[in-house]
Design an enzyme around this catalytic site. Structure first.
Site, PDB file in Angstrom:
ATOM      1  N   ASP A   1       0.819  -1.231   0.000  1.00 30.14           N
ATOM      2  CA  ASP A   1       0.000   0.000   0.000  1.00 30.14           C
ATOM      3  C   ASP A   1       0.844   1.268   0.000  1.00 30.14           C
ATOM      4  O   ASP A   1       0.403   2.316   0.477  1.00 30.14           O
ATOM      5  CB  ASP A   1      -0.955   0.017   1.206  1.00 30.14           C
ATOM      6  CG  ASP A   1      -1.758  -1.258   1.344  1.00 30.14           C
ATOM      7  OD1 ASP A   1      -2.376  -1.662   0.354  1.00 30.14           O
ATOM      8  OD2 ASP A   1      -1.746  -1.850   2.443  1.00 30.14           O
TER       9      ASP A   1
ATOM     10  N   LYS B   1       2.562   2.231  -5.097  1.00 26.28           N
ATOM     11  CA  LYS B   1       3.295   1.731  -6.261  1.00 26.28           C
ATOM     12  C   LYS B   1       2.560   2.023  -7.569  1.00 26.28           C
ATOM     13  O   LYS B   1       3.182   2.248  -8.600  1.00 26.28           O
ATOM     14  CB  LYS B   1       3.527   0.223  -6.112  1.00 26.28           C
ATOM     15  CG  LYS B   1       4.388  -0.146  -4.918  1.00 26.28           C
ATOM     16  CD  LYS B   1       4.583  -1.649  -4.794  1.00 26.28           C
ATOM     17  CE  LYS B   1       3.307  -2.379  -4.414  1.00 26.28           C
ATOM     18  NZ  LYS B   1       2.800  -2.007  -3.065  1.00 26.28           N
TER      19      LYS B   1
ATOM     20  N   ASN C   1      -5.923  -9.795  -4.450  1.00 25.25           N
ATOM     21  CA  ASN C   1      -5.830  -9.297  -3.072  1.00 25.25           C
ATOM     22  C   ASN C   1      -5.115  -7.956  -3.035  1.00 25.25           C
ATOM     23  O   ASN C   1      -5.143  -7.263  -2.015  1.00 25.25           O
ATOM     24  CB  ASN C   1      -5.098 -10.298  -2.179  1.00 25.25           C
ATOM     25  CG  ASN C   1      -3.692 -10.628  -2.674  1.00 25.25           C
ATOM     26  OD1 ASN C   1      -3.395 -10.536  -3.859  1.00 25.25           O
ATOM     27  ND2 ASN C   1      -2.829 -11.047  -1.773  1.00 25.25           N
TER      28      ASN C   1
ATOM     29  N   GLY D   1      -4.354  -4.019  -4.538  1.00 18.33           N
ATOM     30  CA  GLY D   1      -5.108  -2.923  -5.117  1.00 18.33           C
ATOM     31  C   GLY D   1      -4.210  -1.730  -5.347  1.00 18.33           C
ATOM     32  O   GLY D   1      -3.602  -1.215  -4.417  1.00 18.33           O
ATOM     33  N   HIS D   2      -4.083  -1.311  -6.615  1.00 18.25           N
ATOM     34  CA  HIS D   2      -3.272  -0.148  -6.944  1.00 18.25           C
ATOM     35  C   HIS D   2      -4.186   0.962  -7.442  1.00 18.25           C
ATOM     36  O   HIS D   2      -4.974   0.760  -8.362  1.00 18.25           O
ATOM     37  CB  HIS D   2      -2.233  -0.509  -8.008  1.00 18.25           C
ATOM     38  CG  HIS D   2      -1.170  -1.419  -7.500  1.00 18.25           C
ATOM     39  ND1 HIS D   2      -0.167  -1.931  -8.296  1.00 18.25           N
ATOM     40  CD2 HIS D   2      -0.935  -1.921  -6.263  1.00 18.25           C
ATOM     41  CE1 HIS D   2       0.633  -2.706  -7.556  1.00 18.25           C
ATOM     42  NE2 HIS D   2       0.174  -2.710  -6.332  1.00 18.25           N
TER      43      HIS D   2
ATOM     44  N   GLN E   1       1.947  -5.956  -3.202  1.00 18.10           N
ATOM     45  CA  GLN E   1       2.338  -6.077  -1.780  1.00 18.10           C
ATOM     46  C   GLN E   1       3.687  -5.386  -1.497  1.00 18.10           C
ATOM     47  O   GLN E   1       4.054  -4.460  -2.200  1.00 18.10           O
ATOM     48  CB  GLN E   1       2.366  -7.553  -1.356  1.00 18.10           C
ATOM     49  CG  GLN E   1       0.990  -8.167  -1.188  1.00 18.10           C
ATOM     50  CD  GLN E   1       0.469  -8.819  -2.449  1.00 18.10           C
ATOM     51  OE1 GLN E   1       1.205  -9.405  -3.214  1.00 18.10           O
ATOM     52  NE2 GLN E   1      -0.820  -8.713  -2.675  1.00 18.10           N
TER      53      GLN E   1
ATOM     54  N   THR F   1       2.405 -12.557   2.650  1.00 23.09           N
ATOM     55  CA  THR F   1       1.663 -12.986   1.469  1.00 23.09           C
ATOM     56  C   THR F   1       2.245 -14.314   0.987  1.00 23.09           C
ATOM     57  O   THR F   1       3.143 -14.876   1.626  1.00 23.09           O
ATOM     58  CB  THR F   1       1.717 -11.899   0.377  1.00 23.09           C
ATOM     59  OG1 THR F   1       0.761 -12.204  -0.647  1.00 23.09           O
ATOM     60  CG2 THR F   1       3.116 -11.780  -0.224  1.00 23.09           C
TER      61      THR F   1
ATOM     62  N   GLY G   1     -11.323  -2.316   1.837  1.00 20.02           N
ATOM     63  CA  GLY G   1     -11.893  -1.196   2.561  1.00 20.02           C
ATOM     64  C   GLY G   1     -11.547  -1.185   4.038  1.00 20.02           C
ATOM     65  O   GLY G   1     -11.987  -0.306   4.785  1.00 20.02           O
ATOM     66  N   ARG G   2     -10.746  -2.153   4.484  1.00 16.36           N
ATOM     67  CA  ARG G   2     -10.382  -2.219   5.898  1.00 16.36           C
ATOM     68  C   ARG G   2      -9.487  -1.049   6.299  1.00 16.36           C
ATOM     69  O   ARG G   2      -8.599  -0.653   5.540  1.00 16.36           O
ATOM     70  CB  ARG G   2      -9.631  -3.525   6.192  1.00 16.36           C
ATOM     71  CG  ARG G   2     -10.479  -4.773   6.139  1.00 16.36           C
ATOM     72  CD  ARG G   2      -9.670  -5.997   6.563  1.00 16.36           C
ATOM     73  NE  ARG G   2      -8.615  -6.309   5.623  1.00 16.36           N
ATOM     74  CZ  ARG G   2      -7.770  -7.346   5.750  1.00 16.36           C
ATOM     75  NH1 ARG G   2      -7.870  -8.132   6.810  1.00 16.36           N
ATOM     76  NH2 ARG G   2      -6.844  -7.573   4.847  1.00 16.36           N
TER      77      ARG G   2
ATOM     78  N   GLY H   1       6.180  12.102  -3.268  1.00 17.32           N
ATOM     79  CA  GLY H   1       4.757  12.252  -3.518  1.00 17.32           C
ATOM     80  C   GLY H   1       4.145  13.208  -2.515  1.00 17.32           C
ATOM     81  O   GLY H   1       4.361  13.080  -1.304  1.00 17.32           O
ATOM     82  N   VAL H   2       3.366  14.175  -3.018  1.00 17.30           N
ATOM     83  CA  VAL H   2       2.738  15.171  -2.142  1.00 17.30           C
ATOM     84  C   VAL H   2       1.218  15.160  -2.302  1.00 17.30           C
ATOM     85  O   VAL H   2       0.548  16.167  -2.084  1.00 17.30           O
ATOM     86  CB  VAL H   2       3.305  16.580  -2.418  1.00 17.30           C
ATOM     87  CG1 VAL H   2       4.749  16.676  -1.961  1.00 17.30           C
ATOM     88  CG2 VAL H   2       3.186  16.949  -3.896  1.00 17.30           C
TER      89      VAL H   2
END
Length: 423
Positions: A13, A16, A38, A40-41, A223, A238, A301-302, A412-413
């Site tokens: 998370d 990437k 499993n 998500g990008h 991951q 994983t 969504g956790r 990254g901002v």
């Protein structure tokens, strides 16, 4: 050596997808190397937010060939829905290629995943329940079904019947919703195989042809390093290898063809699921990080666990992967913090620790030794030039580079694809 690997340096998370999307604008190919749906990008563009689960993040760049490599496990029904959703929003998916060697995630696998997590009780790992682990287990046990098998119904029927016999005892006593009709499964798999057939090819040949032609190839990992099956916080990991070496294997790229290894790190730490996280902040600071960073799983969504940057873990990830440069994301989350801390080392009963211990009993009880730096308390989300970054923000970025042992080349901002500062 025109291959670039983009990998996560933490527990996943890290952003990437954003970095891959940025690099894909000048690349010929993006190859997804590992994991399944499993992962998500998320990529934010002027056309809205796009959330990819199996499709490589380069799909939003029309000149880029996107490859799902042999190291990925594919839930074909979910993949088809993902493609249809992208097409509905005007994204051209014609340049997608799927490895005929990639293994298939079947309904058996998600049912087994739920069953195993239930049996673990208080020791549950916190998987996404998508069946990724059981699918990789079948692959390693040499009884898996590959994408190429979906194109031959006779072979497919034989393999499904074998898996049905193997997995039926595990699912004995499972809820009725997990009951699987093998004949109906063969029919539906053969049908979706025909729908996906135009995309299924020997992708390792396509990747090698691109590299031979000196084209820029981006290898996108899912991951993060600390979830690696061998070098992560096992068993809270994983089921694949999201490291640089795993990226080569999953994408069909030789190590000697890799020019850059970009480690993506957040300015802080997050983790989903169970397992030790030394710098976790179960307090208002952790909650503020979560809300400002929108730290909720793209796939599930956790809410993610949050904490300060872990320099011990970062240095371990940089060394293991041979990271040549770092992309540090979500620096803007700290815009309101008067002070920022980072773990410089761990303290255990046996003394100071500067590497991640294999023994989880030790890792679970270490006390981080923090360095604390002044914040900048000004907005960075609109900054695009290094010279405009607050002095204290630059100091924090420099600390991360020094502690991790690799230069930070991108900051990254914000979540937008243009919210990147080149250092």
């Amino acid at each position: 050596m025109p291959a670039t690997i983009v990998l996560g340096g933490q527990w996943g998370d890290e952003g990437k997808g954003k970095i891959t999307d940025a690099l894909a604008r000048s690349a010929s190919m993006v190859v997804r190397a590992n994991g399944g749906n499993n992962a998500g990008h998320t990529v934010e563009t002027d056309d809205g937010v796009f959330k990819m689960h199996l499709v490589p993040s380069g799909i939003l760049n029309p000149e880029c060939v996107c490859v799902i490599g042999a190291g990925v496990v594919i839930e074909p029904f979910g993949l088809l829905k993902e493609l249809q959703a992208l097409q509905k929003r005007g994204v051209d998916t014609a340049a997608l290629v799927i490895s005929d060697r990639a293994h298939v995630v079947l309904p058996y696998h998600s049912a087994i995943d739920r069953r195993e997590e239930s049996l673990r009780g208080a020791n549950s790992i916190g998987t996404t329940l998508r069946g990724i682990g059981p699918a990789y287990a079948d692959k390693v046990s040499r009884r898996g079904i590959r994408m190429v098998d979906l194109l031959n119904e006779t072979v497919l029927a034989e393999r499904v019947q074998h898996l049905h016999a193997m997995h039926a005892p595990m699912l004995n006593g499972a809820p009725p919703s997990d009951t699987i009709d093998a004949d109906e499964l063969v029919r539906s798999l053969a049908e979706i195989g025909q729908q996906l057939a135009p995309f299924i090819q020997a992708t390792e040949l396509i990747v090698q042809d691109a590299l031979d032609a000196r084209k820029q190839v981006i290898v996108e990992c899912a991951q993060g390093t600390l979830l690696d099956i061998d070098y992560g916080t096992y068993p809270f990991v994983t089921s694949s290898s999201p490291t640089a070496s795993g990226a080569c294997q999953g994408a069909g790229v030789a190590p000697t063809q890799v020019e850059r290894v970009i480690g993506v790190f957040k300015a802080y730490s997050t983790r989903v699921g169970a397992g030790p996280m030394p710098t976790e902040q179960l307090n208002d600071r952790g909650s503020l990080i979560r809300e400002r960073g929108r730290e909720y799983g793209t796939t599930t969504g956790r809410p993610r666990r949050t904490g300060w940057f872990d320099g011990v873990a970062a240095r371990s990830a940089v060394r293991l992967n041979g990271v040549s440069e770092i992309a540090l994301t979500l620096v803007d989350v700290f815009d309101v913090f008067p002070e920022i801390s980072a773990a410089d080392s761990y303290q255990s009963v046996s003394g100071t620790i500067t590497t991640i211990p294999t023994d989880l009993d030790v890792l679970s009880t270490v006390q981080p030794k923090y360095v604390t730096m002044p914040g900048w308390q000004s907005e960075t989300s609109t900054i695009r030039d290094r010279a405009d970054l607050p002095e204290n923000a630059v100091r924090y970025v420099n600390y991360v580079a020094q502690r991790a042992g690799s230069p930070v080349t991108m900051v990254g901002v914000g979540p937008g694809r243009d919210q990147l500062v080149t250092m």
